[in-house]
Design a protein around this motif. Structure first.
Motif, mmCIF file in Angstrom:
data_model
loop_
_atom_site.group_PDB
_atom_site.id
_atom_site.type_symbol
_atom_site.label_atom_id
_atom_site.label_comp_id
_atom_site.label_asym_id
_atom_site.label_seq_id
_atom_site.Cartn_x
_atom_site.Cartn_y
_atom_site.Cartn_z
ATOM 1 N N MET A 185 0.836 -1.206 0.000
ATOM 2 C CA MET A 185 0.000 0.000 0.000
ATOM 3 C C MET A 185 0.867 1.251 0.000
ATOM 4 O O MET A 185 1.881 1.305 0.681
ATOM 5 N N VAL A 186 0.455 2.229 -0.777
ATOM 6 C CA VAL A 186 1.235 3.466 -0.885
ATOM 7 C C VAL A 186 1.007 4.340 0.341
ATOM 8 O O VAL A 186 -0.118 4.572 0.765
ATOM 9 N N GLN A 187 2.104 4.822 0.891
ATOM 10 C CA GLN A 187 2.030 5.696 2.054
ATOM 11 C C GLN A 187 1.523 7.079 1.649
ATOM 12 O O GLN A 187 1.802 7.553 0.548
ATOM 13 N N THR A 188 0.769 7.726 2.505
ATOM 14 C CA THR A 188 0.352 9.112 2.233
ATOM 15 C C THR A 188 0.950 10.032 3.289
ATOM 16 O O THR A 188 1.331 9.587 4.374
ATOM 17 N N HIS A 189 1.056 11.313 2.927
ATOM 18 C CA HIS A 189 1.588 12.306 3.851
ATOM 19 C C HIS A 189 0.636 13.487 3.918
ATOM 20 O O HIS A 189 -0.034 13.815 2.939
ATOM 21 N N LYS A 190 0.624 14.106 5.070
ATOM 22 C CA LYS A 190 -0.243 15.266 5.263
ATOM 23 C C LYS A 190 0.497 16.529 4.819
ATOM 24 O O LYS A 190 1.603 16.800 5.287
ATOM 25 N N ILE A 191 -0.121 17.262 3.900
ATOM 26 C CA ILE A 191 0.514 18.464 3.348
ATOM 27 C C ILE A 191 -0.315 19.681 3.731
ATOM 28 O O ILE A 191 -1.528 19.706 3.511
ATOM 29 N N LYS A 192 0.357 20.664 4.283
ATOM 30 C CA LYS A 192 -0.290 21.954 4.540
ATOM 31 C C LYS A 192 0.248 22.949 3.530
ATOM 32 O O LYS A 192 1.464 23.115 3.404
ATOM 33 N N ILE A 193 -0.662 23.598 2.827
ATOM 34 C CA ILE A 193 -0.252 24.572 1.805
ATOM 35 C C ILE A 193 -0.849 25.931 2.144
ATOM 36 O O ILE A 193 -2.064 26.051 2.320
ATOM 37 N N HIS A 194 0.003 26.916 2.261
ATOM 38 C CA HIS A 194 -0.469 28.295 2.437
ATOM 39 C C HIS A 194 -0.370 28.991 1.094
ATOM 40 O O HIS A 194 0.733 29.206 0.592
ATOM 41 N N ASN A 195 -1.501 29.296 0.506
ATOM 42 C CA ASN A 195 -1.501 30.072 -0.736
ATOM 43 C C ASN A 195 -1.462 31.544 -0.353
ATOM 44 O O ASN A 195 -2.453 32.135 0.041
ATOM 45 N N ARG A 196 -0.270 32.127 -0.431
ATOM 46 C CA ARG A 196 -0.092 33.504 0.054
ATOM 47 C C ARG A 196 -0.771 34.523 -0.851
ATOM 48 O O ARG A 196 -1.036 35.636 -0.438
ATOM 49 N N GLN A 197 -1.077 34.128 -2.095
ATOM 50 C CA GLN A 197 -1.761 35.047 -3.004
ATOM 51 C C GLN A 197 -3.243 35.201 -2.639
ATOM 52 O O GLN A 197 -3.806 36.275 -2.736
ATOM 53 N N THR A 198 -3.862 34.106 -2.206
ATOM 54 C CA THR A 198 -5.297 34.173 -1.879
ATOM 55 C C THR A 198 -5.520 34.212 -0.375
ATOM 56 O O THR A 198 -6.646 34.432 0.075
ATOM 57 N N GLY A 199 -4.477 33.987 0.414
ATOM 58 C CA GLY A 199 -4.624 33.960 1.869
ATOM 59 C C GLY A 199 -5.241 32.674 2.391
ATOM 60 O O GLY A 199 -5.555 32.574 3.577
#
Ligand code: FES
Length: 122
Positions: free
Chosen positions: A1-15
């Protein structure tokens, strides 16, 4: 099974802040789009740097990021269109043209561009 990772993305253009799970074998940009998250992009193949982010924490794998100099990779920039997560990650979008300016601004100023590409000092 493929491992998943938690990603946090801050889109600084849209806030906006986004959090999603990305499988290790999927490009982060592509998976974000599948979640309905709109992020900057253009070429989608690691050449233009429109999708560049600053990696705030975590480990990213981007063997196809030909448009990003080894120097900027070391400084913690990544191209989301060709990036895989290797751990949980926190990233934020660049200022418009930030990476382009960092890579090419100095070369244009010094007239060191040959055939459209900066000379790689590594
Ligand atoms: S969209 Fe061009 S480098 Fe990612």
């Amino acid at each position: 099974m493929v491992q998943t990772h938690k990603i946090k993305i801050h889109n600084r253009q849209t806030g906006e802040f986004h959090t999603l799970e990305v499988p290790e074998d999927r490009y982060i940009l592509h998976t974000s789009e599948n979640h309905g998250i709109e992020l900057p992009f253009s070429c989608r193949n690691g050449a233009c740097t429109a999708c560049a982010v600053r990696v705030l924490s975590g480990e990213i794998y981007q063997p196809e990021a030909v448009g990003l100099s080894p120097d900027l990779r070391r400084q913690g920039y990544a191209l989301l269109c060709v990036s895989y997560a290797r751990s949980d990650l926190e990233v934020e979008t660049q200022d418009e043209d930030e990476v382009y300016e960092l890579q090419f601004g100095q070369y244009f100023a010094r007239g060191r561009v040959r055939a459209g590409l900066p000379l790689d000092e590594d």
